[in-house]
Design a protein around this motif. Sequence first.
Motif, PDB file in Angstrom:
ATOM      1  N   TRP A  62       0.820  -1.213   0.000  1.00 39.87           N
ATOM      2  CA  TRP A  62       0.000   0.000   0.000  1.00 39.87           C
ATOM      3  C   TRP A  62       0.854   1.264   0.000  1.00 39.87           C
ATOM      4  O   TRP A  62       0.406   2.310  -0.462  1.00 39.87           O
ATOM      5  CB  TRP A  62      -0.880   0.030   1.242  1.00 39.87           C
ATOM      6  N   LEU A  65       1.374   2.907  -3.195  1.00 42.20           N
ATOM      7  CA  LEU A  65       0.059   3.239  -3.761  1.00 42.20           C
ATOM      8  C   LEU A  65      -0.624   4.366  -2.993  1.00 42.20           C
ATOM      9  O   LEU A  65      -1.692   4.830  -3.384  1.00 42.20           O
ATOM     10  CB  LEU A  65      -0.847   1.994  -3.746  1.00 42.20           C
ATOM     11  N   GLN A  67      -2.131   4.273  -0.169  1.00 43.06           N
ATOM     12  CA  GLN A  67      -3.362   3.856   0.493  1.00 43.06           C
ATOM     13  C   GLN A  67      -3.193   4.085   1.992  1.00 43.06           C
ATOM     14  O   GLN A  67      -2.108   3.894   2.527  1.00 43.06           O
ATOM     15  CB  GLN A  67      -3.630   2.368   0.241  1.00 43.06           C
ATOM     16  N   GLY A 134      -6.222   0.386  -4.665  1.00 43.33           N
ATOM     17  CA  GLY A 134      -5.056   1.242  -4.878  1.00 43.33           C
ATOM     18  C   GLY A 134      -4.485   1.102  -6.280  1.00 43.33           C
ATOM     19  O   GLY A 134      -4.146   2.098  -6.928  1.00 43.33           O
ATOM     20  N   LEU A 135      -4.375  -0.132  -6.759  1.00 38.25           N
ATOM     21  CA  LEU A 135      -3.895  -0.348  -8.129  1.00 38.25           C
ATOM     22  C   LEU A 135      -4.860   0.239  -9.148  1.00 38.25           C
ATOM     23  O   LEU A 135      -4.440   0.808 -10.161  1.00 38.25           O
ATOM     24  CB  LEU A 135      -3.683  -1.843  -8.388  1.00 38.25           C
ATOM     25  N   ARG A 137      -6.808   2.858  -8.691  1.00 35.70           N
ATOM     26  CA  ARG A 137      -6.656   4.306  -8.658  1.00 35.70           C
ATOM     27  C   ARG A 137      -5.372   4.758  -9.349  1.00 35.70           C
ATOM     28  O   ARG A 137      -5.356   5.753 -10.073  1.00 35.70           O
ATOM     29  CB  ARG A 137      -6.680   4.786  -7.204  1.00 35.70           C
ATOM     30  N   ARG A 138      -4.272   4.015  -9.161  1.00 39.29           N
ATOM     31  CA  ARG A 138      -2.981   4.422  -9.725  1.00 39.29           C
ATOM     32  C   ARG A 138      -2.853   4.118 -11.212  1.00 39.29           C
ATOM     33  O   ARG A 138      -2.169   4.831 -11.931  1.00 39.29           O
ATOM     34  CB  ARG A 138      -1.842   3.730  -8.980  1.00 39.29           C
ATOM     35  N   THR A 139      -3.482   3.024 -11.679  1.00 41.37           N
ATOM     36  CA  THR A 139      -3.303   2.620 -13.076  1.00 41.37           C
ATOM     37  C   THR A 139      -4.462   3.012 -13.978  1.00 41.37           C
ATOM     38  O   THR A 139      -4.304   3.056 -15.197  1.00 41.37           O
ATOM     39  CB  THR A 139      -3.132   1.086 -13.179  1.00 41.37           C
TER      40      THR A 139
END
Length: 195
Positions: A62, A65, A67, A134-135, A137-139
Amino acid sequence: MGRRVPQLAAGLVLYGVSMGLMLRASLGGNPWDVLHQGLARHFGLSVGTWVTLVGACVLLLWVPLRQRPGVGTVGNVLVLGAAMDATLRLVEGPHALPARIALLAAGIVLNGLATGLYIGARLGPGPRDGLMTGLHRRTGRSLRLIRTGIELTVLTAGILLGGTFGVGTIAYALAIGPLAQFFLRWCTVPGGSAA
């Protein structure tokens, strides 16, 4: 908070219990538990200990990311493995196939209820759910694609390590989404921070 904390605690304990019941059915666990079981068979320690260790490692993912964990996140890491190990100590696996199927079904339904309880308490997602969001949101990739990729990765690793894959794994994959959605409808506490 008077409802949310007890609901979170009940959901986390029930989640660990349901994982133990599914494992005792010996028909295949959910993808993460196939991994936990494979790690236990290959490297020692109890399955519940691996639930805790893997949860803590996922929580470390996290950090990049960005989070932020909640009380539910930390509780998830600390409670699930202990509740699972306690269940495995107290519940013997049945030998007859109908009893194993009934135990698997009970475990899956209880897992859906537990998901509704702990997520519905709105005190923070579990490490694995937070990794997925989190992934996402980031990707910018779809939740479905990310969740499927994570689940297939841990399932493959678990099978390679000797975890039990079977009809229970497939039944869990097909049933948990609808069950979680059904129980979330009844268990979500209004207000609070989103899970």
